[in-house]
Design a protein around this motif. Structure first.
Motif, PDB file in Angstrom:
ATOM      1  N   PHE A  89      17.956  56.737  63.077  1.00 45.25           N
ATOM      2  CA  PHE A  89      18.882  55.883  62.336  1.00 45.25           C
ATOM      3  C   PHE A  89      18.789  56.261  60.862  1.00 45.25           C
ATOM      4  O   PHE A  89      17.732  56.141  60.238  1.00 45.25           O
ATOM      5  N   THR A  90      19.916  56.739  60.310  1.00 48.21           N
ATOM      6  CA  THR A  90      19.995  57.107  58.898  1.00 48.21           C
ATOM      7  C   THR A  90      21.031  56.234  58.216  1.00 48.21           C
ATOM      8  O   THR A  90      22.158  56.096  58.715  1.00 48.21           O
ATOM      9  N   SER A  91      20.652  55.635  57.096  1.00 50.64           N
ATOM     10  CA  SER A  91      21.579  54.778  56.367  1.00 50.64           C
ATOM     11  C   SER A  91      21.634  55.202  54.909  1.00 50.64           C
ATOM     12  O   SER A  91      20.629  55.646  54.337  1.00 50.64           O
ATOM     13  N   PHE A  92      22.812  55.061  54.319  1.00 44.75           N
ATOM     14  CA  PHE A  92      23.037  55.422  52.914  1.00 44.75           C
ATOM     15  C   PHE A  92      23.287  54.141  52.129  1.00 44.75           C
ATOM     16  O   PHE A  92      24.222  53.393  52.430  1.00 44.75           O
ATOM     17  N   GLU A  93      22.454  53.880  51.133  1.00 45.14           N
ATOM     18  CA  GLU A  93      22.471  52.602  50.426  1.00 45.14           C
ATOM     19  C   GLU A  93      22.313  52.824  48.920  1.00 45.14           C
ATOM     20  O   GLU A  93      21.353  53.455  48.477  1.00 45.14           O
ATOM     21  N   ALA A  94      23.257  52.290  48.141  1.00 45.69           N
ATOM     22  CA  ALA A  94      23.209  52.463  46.688  1.00 45.69           C
ATOM     23  C   ALA A  94      22.396  51.376  45.998  1.00 45.69           C
ATOM     24  O   ALA A  94      21.794  51.618  44.954  1.00 45.69           O
ATOM     25  N   ILE A 140      18.614  56.493  49.441  1.00 44.97           N
ATOM     26  CA  ILE A 140      18.987  55.650  48.308  1.00 44.97           C
ATOM     27  C   ILE A 140      19.829  56.458  47.321  1.00 44.97           C
ATOM     28  O   ILE A 140      19.475  57.567  46.951  1.00 44.97           O
ATOM     29  N   GLY A 141      20.955  55.864  46.908  1.00 43.29           N
ATOM     30  CA  GLY A 141      21.836  56.512  45.939  1.00 43.29           C
ATOM     31  C   GLY A 141      23.291  56.366  46.347  1.00 43.29           C
ATOM     32  O   GLY A 141      23.609  55.759  47.375  1.00 43.29           O
ATOM     33  N   ASP A 142      24.164  56.912  45.536  1.00 41.86           N
ATOM     34  CA  ASP A 142      25.599  56.861  45.788  1.00 41.86           C
ATOM     35  C   ASP A 142      25.933  57.780  46.965  1.00 41.86           C
ATOM     36  O   ASP A 142      25.708  58.989  46.902  1.00 41.86           O
ATOM     37  N   ALA A 143      26.482  57.202  48.035  1.00 43.50           N
ATOM     38  CA  ALA A 143      26.777  58.000  49.236  1.00 43.50           C
ATOM     39  C   ALA A 143      27.754  59.127  48.952  1.00 43.50           C
ATOM     40  O   ALA A 143      27.755  60.137  49.667  1.00 43.50           O
ATOM     41  N   ARG A 144      28.587  58.972  47.930  1.00 42.31           N
ATOM     42  CA  ARG A 144      29.529  60.041  47.591  1.00 42.31           C
ATOM     43  C   ARG A 144      28.790  61.294  47.129  1.00 42.31           C
ATOM     44  O   ARG A 144      29.331  62.400  47.181  1.00 42.31           O
TER      45      ARG A 144
END
Length: 229
Positions: A89-94, A140-144
């Motif tokens: 499970f990989t998630s992108f979160e700012a 962690i960071g801006d997914a863009r």
């Protein structure tokens, strides 16, 4: 000038009815006031045909980790379906939540309490966490910026950014194209929103898009499949 890295912004919260966390950055709640877990199971699990598609090495990716509820729901389903290998499970979160705030939010869902306890006992707020049946990575960071350089592909995507009207950056065409590029052929994506520009963005990225019944008061949601070339 300091050589220290800039501190990652954290989620700024208020609490509705002392139970539901609301993002001050986006003026949007993290989960539905009408049973957030049931909505997660309807939108993200059923929307990706889970748990029926589970197999060894299955990889779920997500835009917007938030409280971790989606991860806990799919991890619960993974174990209850009889899987013994690790779910990826990989998630992108700012804007990651503080662990204490996450703990408080998850108290609203006793159905996932055993999984929440195992997760929170080890969680440091970001990065990788390897448990027996869960290999979690929260980027962690801006997914863009972070998603285009990610090296993996997912079997299923949970597109769970804040409302497109309030957080349009997480629903832009370039980011949805990056989602498609990081999806295996035959892989899927699901989201609670049926906004036209989101559906068109997914179609332009190479998904076959379907509008289906939403959860609760939401009439429609979106399911998408990346067809083989």
């Amino acid at each position: 000038m300091s050589d220290q890295p800039l501190k990652q912004p954290k989620a700024q919260l208020s609490w509705r009815e002392d139970v539901i966390p609301v993002s001050e950055q986006f003026d949007d709640p993290y989960f539905s006031i009408h049973n957030g877990l049931a909505e997660t199971e309807h939108v993200f699990l059923a929307g990706n045909d889970l748990p029926a598609r589970f197999q060894d090495g299955f990889h779920v990716a997500e835009l917007g980790f938030g409280t971790g509820l989606n991860m806990l729901a799919v991890w619960k389903a993974w174990e209850q379906s009889g899987q013994t290998s690790p779910l990826r499970f990989t998630s992108f979160e700012a804007f990651p939540m503080e662990v204490a705030e996450m703990t408080r939010a998850l108290e609203a869902f006793p159905e996932v309490a055993p999984w929440a306890a195992r997760f929170l006992a080890q969680w440091q707020g970001g990065g990788a966490l390897h448990l027996d049946t869960l290999h979690l990575d929260v980027v962690i960071g801006d997914a863009r910026e972070t998603l285009p350089v990610w090296a993996a592909q997912a079997d299923a995507w949970f597109l769970d950014g804040f409302s497109p009207a309030k957080n349009p950056e997480l629903w832009g065409e370039d980011l949805l194209l990056a989602v498609a590029e990081h999806t295996v052929e035959g892989g899927t994506a699901a989201t609670y929103t049926a906004a036209g520009f989101v559906r068109r963005g997914l179609e332009n990225a190479g998904f076959t898009v379907e509008r289906t019944p939403g959860y609760g008061r939401k009439r429609h949601m979106t399911r998408a499949t990346k067809e083989a070339k």
